[in-house]
Design a protein around this motif. Structure first.
Motif, PDB file in Angstrom:
ATOM      1  N   ARG A  18       0.850  -1.196   0.000  1.00  0.00           N
ATOM      2  CA  ARG A  18       0.000   0.000   0.000  1.00  0.00           C
ATOM      3  C   ARG A  18       0.884   1.244   0.000  1.00  0.00           C
ATOM      4  O   ARG A  18       1.869   1.310   0.732  1.00  0.00           O
ATOM      5  N   PRO A  20       0.606   5.790  -0.660  1.00  0.00           N
ATOM      6  CA  PRO A  20      -0.157   6.979  -1.071  1.00  0.00           C
ATOM      7  C   PRO A  20       0.064   7.211  -2.572  1.00  0.00           C
ATOM      8  O   PRO A  20       1.161   6.978  -3.096  1.00  0.00           O
ATOM      9  N   ARG A  21      -0.958   7.674  -3.250  1.00  0.00           N
ATOM     10  CA  ARG A  21      -0.883   7.970  -4.680  1.00  0.00           C
ATOM     11  C   ARG A  21       0.305   8.892  -4.971  1.00  0.00           C
ATOM     12  O   ARG A  21       1.047   8.684  -5.925  1.00  0.00           O
ATOM     13  N   VAL A  55      -7.586   1.279  -6.223  1.00  0.00           N
ATOM     14  CA  VAL A  55      -7.439   2.681  -5.874  1.00  0.00           C
ATOM     15  C   VAL A  55      -8.540   3.040  -4.888  1.00  0.00           C
ATOM     16  O   VAL A  55      -9.724   2.866  -5.175  1.00  0.00           O
ATOM     17  N   GLU A  56      -8.135   3.508  -3.706  1.00  0.00           N
ATOM     18  CA  GLU A  56      -9.072   3.946  -2.680  1.00  0.00           C
ATOM     19  C   GLU A  56      -8.680   5.364  -2.286  1.00  0.00           C
ATOM     20  O   GLU A  56      -7.676   5.551  -1.610  1.00  0.00           O
ATOM     21  N   GLU A  57      -9.521   6.333  -2.727  1.00  0.00           N
ATOM     22  CA  GLU A  57      -9.228   7.741  -2.433  1.00  0.00           C
ATOM     23  C   GLU A  57      -7.813   8.073  -2.902  1.00  0.00           C
ATOM     24  O   GLU A  57      -7.536   8.023  -4.073  1.00  0.00           O
ATOM     25  N   GLN A  58      -6.905   8.332  -1.978  1.00  0.00           N
ATOM     26  CA  GLN A  58      -5.530   8.691  -2.332  1.00  0.00           C
ATOM     27  C   GLN A  58      -4.536   7.574  -2.025  1.00  0.00           C
ATOM     28  O   GLN A  58      -3.331   7.805  -1.967  1.00  0.00           O
ATOM     29  N   THR A  59      -5.048   6.351  -1.840  1.00  0.00           N
ATOM     30  CA  THR A  59      -4.189   5.213  -1.514  1.00  0.00           C
ATOM     31  C   THR A  59      -4.266   4.171  -2.623  1.00  0.00           C
ATOM     32  O   THR A  59      -5.337   3.878  -3.137  1.00  0.00           O
TER      33      THR A  59
END
Length: 146
Positions: A18, A20-21, A55-59
């Motif tokens: 995991r 952060p984007r 992709v979950e939000e910014q993660t």
């Protein structure tokens, strides 16, 4: 597969599945200088459509274990990683992975397309099904990626 390796590289570096984007974009564009920041963002979309990332939000999360990938020191991905594969390409890859000869598969698919007056994608899926290969996710991935 260079797409899998390129997508996994930032996760391998960080030792996690995991990220952060923003860390993903910085790693590929600034740290490795493989792509521009815009291309790194595009790569996220392509990887998600290929089922390599969620992709979950910014993660971002890899859908496979980062430890299963080795990034060679001299590895540099080519531009093709930024292109989404068509349903035909996905099905053909599945056929090749099952040991079916590429020329044989393409010829049979083209024959089905012509004989049945259907699209190339439909012919590819039909051929794969006739070979006993489940490619039910290939069209869905192509649709979801758009």
């Amino acid at each position: 597969m260079s797409l899998r390796t390129a997508v996994a590289a930032p996760f391998v570096q960080a030792g996690t599945n995991r990220l952060p984007r923003s860390d993903f974009v910085v790693d590929l564009s600034l740290d490795r200088d493989w792509v521009s920041p815009e291309q790194a963002k595009r790569l996220i979309d392509v990887a998600a459509s290929e089922g390599l990332l969620t992709v979950e939000e910014q993660t971002l999360e890899l859908t496979f274990d980062h430890a299963s990938v080795t990034v060679p020191p001299d590895f540099v991905p080519d531009e093709s990683i930024l292109r989404e594969r068509s349903t035909f390409e996905r099905v053909l890859d599945a056929l090749l992975a099952e040991g079916i000869d590429k020329q044989e598969a393409v010829a049979a698919i083209n024959g089905l397309q012509s004989d049945l007056a259907i699209t190339l994608e439909a012919a590819a899926v039909l051929y794969a099904r006739r070979q006993g290969i489940d490619v039910s996710e290939a069209p869905n991935q192509a649709i979801e990626g758009r």
